[in-house]
Design a protein around this motif. Structure first.
Motif, short mmCIF file in Angstrom:
data_model
loop_
_atom_site.label_atom_id
_atom_site.label_comp_id
_atom_site.label_asym_id
_atom_site.label_seq_id
_atom_site.Cartn_x
_atom_site.Cartn_y
_atom_site.Cartn_z
N ASP A 9 0.84 -1.19 0.00
CA ASP A 9 0.00 0.00 0.00
C ASP A 9 0.88 1.24 0.00
O ASP A 9 1.93 1.28 0.65
N LEU A 10 0.44 2.27 -0.73
CA LEU A 10 1.11 3.57 -0.65
C LEU A 10 0.64 4.25 0.62
O LEU A 10 -0.52 4.64 0.73
N LEU A 11 1.52 4.37 1.59
CA LEU A 11 1.15 4.92 2.90
C LEU A 11 1.03 6.43 2.86
O LEU A 11 0.19 7.02 3.56
N GLY A 12 1.85 7.08 2.04
CA GLY A 12 1.78 8.53 1.93
C GLY A 12 2.93 9.09 1.14
O GLY A 12 3.94 8.41 0.88
N PHE A 13 2.78 10.34 0.70
CA PHE A 13 3.82 11.06 -0.05
C PHE A 13 3.64 12.53 0.24
O PHE A 13 2.56 13.10 0.04
N THR A 14 4.69 13.18 0.72
CA THR A 14 4.60 14.60 1.03
C THR A 14 6.00 15.21 1.08
O THR A 14 7.00 14.50 0.91
N SER A 15 6.06 16.50 1.29
CA SER A 15 7.36 17.17 1.40
C SER A 15 8.00 16.84 2.74
O SER A 15 7.31 16.50 3.71
N THR A 31 -3.50 5.61 7.51
CA THR A 31 -2.19 6.23 7.31
C THR A 31 -1.58 6.55 8.67
O THR A 31 -2.07 6.12 9.72
N LEU A 32 -0.51 7.30 8.66
CA LEU A 32 0.19 7.70 9.89
C LEU A 32 -0.01 9.19 10.13
O LEU A 32 -0.32 9.95 9.20
N ASP A 33 0.21 9.62 11.36
CA ASP A 33 0.05 11.03 11.70
C ASP A 33 0.94 11.93 10.84
O ASP A 33 0.57 13.05 10.50
N ALA A 34 2.12 11.43 10.45
CA ALA A 34 3.07 12.24 9.68
C ALA A 34 2.56 12.54 8.27
O ALA A 34 3.08 13.44 7.60
N PHE A 35 1.55 11.78 7.81
CA PHE A 35 0.95 12.04 6.50
C PHE A 35 -0.49 12.55 6.61
O PHE A 35 -1.18 12.70 5.60
N ALA A 36 -0.93 12.83 7.82
CA ALA A 36 -2.34 13.18 8.03
C ALA A 36 -2.73 14.48 7.38
O ALA A 36 -3.88 14.68 6.98
N ALA A 37 -1.80 15.41 7.26
CA ALA A 37 -2.08 16.70 6.61
C ALA A 37 -1.04 16.94 5.53
O ALA A 37 0.13 16.64 5.71
N GLY A 38 -1.49 17.48 4.41
CA GLY A 38 -0.57 17.82 3.34
C GLY A 38 -0.09 16.65 2.51
O GLY A 38 0.92 16.77 1.81
N ASP A 39 -0.79 15.52 2.55
CA ASP A 39 -0.39 14.38 1.74
C ASP A 39 -0.54 14.73 0.26
O ASP A 39 -1.53 15.35 -0.16
N ARG A 40 0.44 14.35 -0.56
CA ARG A 40 0.43 14.69 -1.99
C ARG A 40 0.34 13.45 -2.87
O ARG A 40 0.75 13.48 -4.04
N SER A 41 -0.16 12.38 -2.34
CA SER A 41 -0.26 11.16 -3.14
C SER A 41 -1.05 11.39 -4.42
O SER A 41 -0.78 10.74 -5.45
N HIS A 42 -1.99 12.31 -4.38
CA HIS A 42 -2.80 12.60 -5.55
C HIS A 42 -1.97 13.21 -6.70
O HIS A 42 -2.39 13.18 -7.85
#
Length: 401
Positions: free
Chosen positions: A325-331, A388-399
């Motif tokens: 699973d893609l858990l998240g992607f962000t800066s 997901t995890l708290d570190a990806f909860a806001a500002g996730d850029r997976s889209h």
């Protein structure tokens, strides 16, 4: 090396380093001759970085440090501030807890500062792990890592092991900080609609580039379409870029190995549509020597780092193809802020100026858009973690991938 190449602005290596570089140069020349006089760039890059005992990462170069005077070439986030490891430990702890696993594996552990920091921070968070595995090709770096961990996290040194090969299966959390960018890349160039691969040939005492026409393979066809899509079919007289087969294969291997837990990769790069923008029509290959970036990959082979930015859409596709699973992607900035780096910093006493100000300055570099905050991204994959995890909860850029 080409004696006519301008190196006036760069510090000259010492005699031992020059001898190592000369030995590697001879190895590469022999490889080029055996290949018929032309070597694909990814094979040159692999030798320059990983040739046994002579390559940049497999030899004895300093590599990681704060300034050129200490013999190093670049600084990474764990070297910049211990608060990076303290903060990263939080999402790692959450991933361990939510997956019910108790092991950590780190790729390319550098000097060992990230490992030492994570071991200490995880314990401070009340998370007990059964083991911490490090995968690193460099014997010299392994010894530095061992010394760092024994000095900075002696209570946990017995939990650390070094692996010469990947296990078939792993349950826990995998960490790779600035690993993907150091994997060999092919150089391909589109000239007036026709594709060529850029290789290396011998020239005088050193090397030079030489382009050869190629029939586009699946990777080049994908890039060809991505360039047009990213630039609204704008015509280019020439567009130079990289293919990332090694990084894609590595991602698939790690995500296949991961049976339960999460894998975090932190590196600089862009999603596909940004990666192939006109701003990067000359490619992203960079060289780092004594804390200076330049564009000559043939300078001092074995004594400088060669890197390329990561195309994160491909990395995401490679991981998901394995069933992860893609858990998240962000800066990096958003990831660290979500993980509580400002809380970690606020735990320091502002009245202790000698300690607080350097820490605050380092955090600013980790978060600033003008420094590492925006260029660096965090991508994570998982198995057995709901949501997901708290570190990806806001500002996730997976889209955006």
């Amino acid at each position: 090396m080409n004696p006519n190449r301008p190196t006036d602005s760069l510090p000259a290596p010492g005699p031992d380093a020059l001898a190592q570089s000369a030995a590697l140069t001879e190895v590469i020349r022999e490889r080029i001759a055996a290949a018929g006089g032309w070597l694909p760039f990814d094979q040159y890059m692999e030798l320059a970085l990983y040739a046994p005992a002579l390559g940049y990462y497999s030899g004895g170069a300093m590599k990681f440090g704060r300034r050129a005077e200490d013999g190093s070439d670049f600084i990474t986030a764990p070297e910049l501030s211990p608060l990076f490891a303290t903060t990263l430990a939080r999402p790692i702890a959450q991933a361990l807890q939510e997956s019910g696993t108790r092991r950590v594996m780190e790729f390319g552990a550098g000097t060992g500062k990230l490992a030492a920091g994570l071991l200490t921070a995880l314990a401070d968070l009340g998370v007990e792990i059964d083991g911490y595995a490090i995968v690193d090709l460099s014997g010299e770096l392994r010894e530095r890592q061992r010394a760092t961990i024994e000095a900075q996290a002696p209570a946990f040194a017995a939990k650390v092991e070094w692996l010469g090969a990947l296990p078939d299966a792993f349950e826990g959390v995998v960490v790779g900080n600035e690993v993907l960018d150091a994997m060999p890349v092919r150089l391909v160039v589109r000239k007036l609609g026709a594709w060529h691969e850029r290789g290396v040939v011998m020239q005088d005492e050193g090397f030079a580039f030489d382009d050869r026409a190629v029939t586009p393979d699946a990777q080049i066809e994908l890039i060809d379409a991505a360039i047009d899509e990213a630039n609204d079919d704008e015509p280019f007289t020439e567009y130079l870029t990289e293919t990332h087969e090694a990084a894609l294969a590595f991602t698939k291997t790690v995500c296949t190995m991961l049976k339960r837990g999460a894998a975090f990769f932190i590196d600089y790069g862009f999603p596909r549509r940004e990666f192939y923008h006109a701003q990067r029509a000359t490619g992203t290959l960079m060289c780092h020597y004594r804390h200076r970036a330049h564009a000559d990959p043939f300078l001092y082979p074995g004594l400088q780092d060669l890197t390329a930015h990561v195309e994160f859409t491909g990395i995401a596709e490679a991981g998901v193809e394995t069933g992860a699973d893609l858990l998240g992607f962000t800066s990096q900035a958003r990831f660290l802020m979500n993980a509580g780096i400002t809380d970690v910093l606020s735990a320091l006493d502002p009245a202790d100026v000698k300690r607080f100000l350097p820490a605050a300055n380092a955090v600013q570099k980790l978060l600033s858009e003008a420094e590492m905050g925006e260029l660096f991204k965090v991508i994570a994959f998982s198995r057995g973690i709901e949501g997901t995890l708290d570190a990806f909860a806001a500002g996730d850029r997976s889209h955006a991938l």
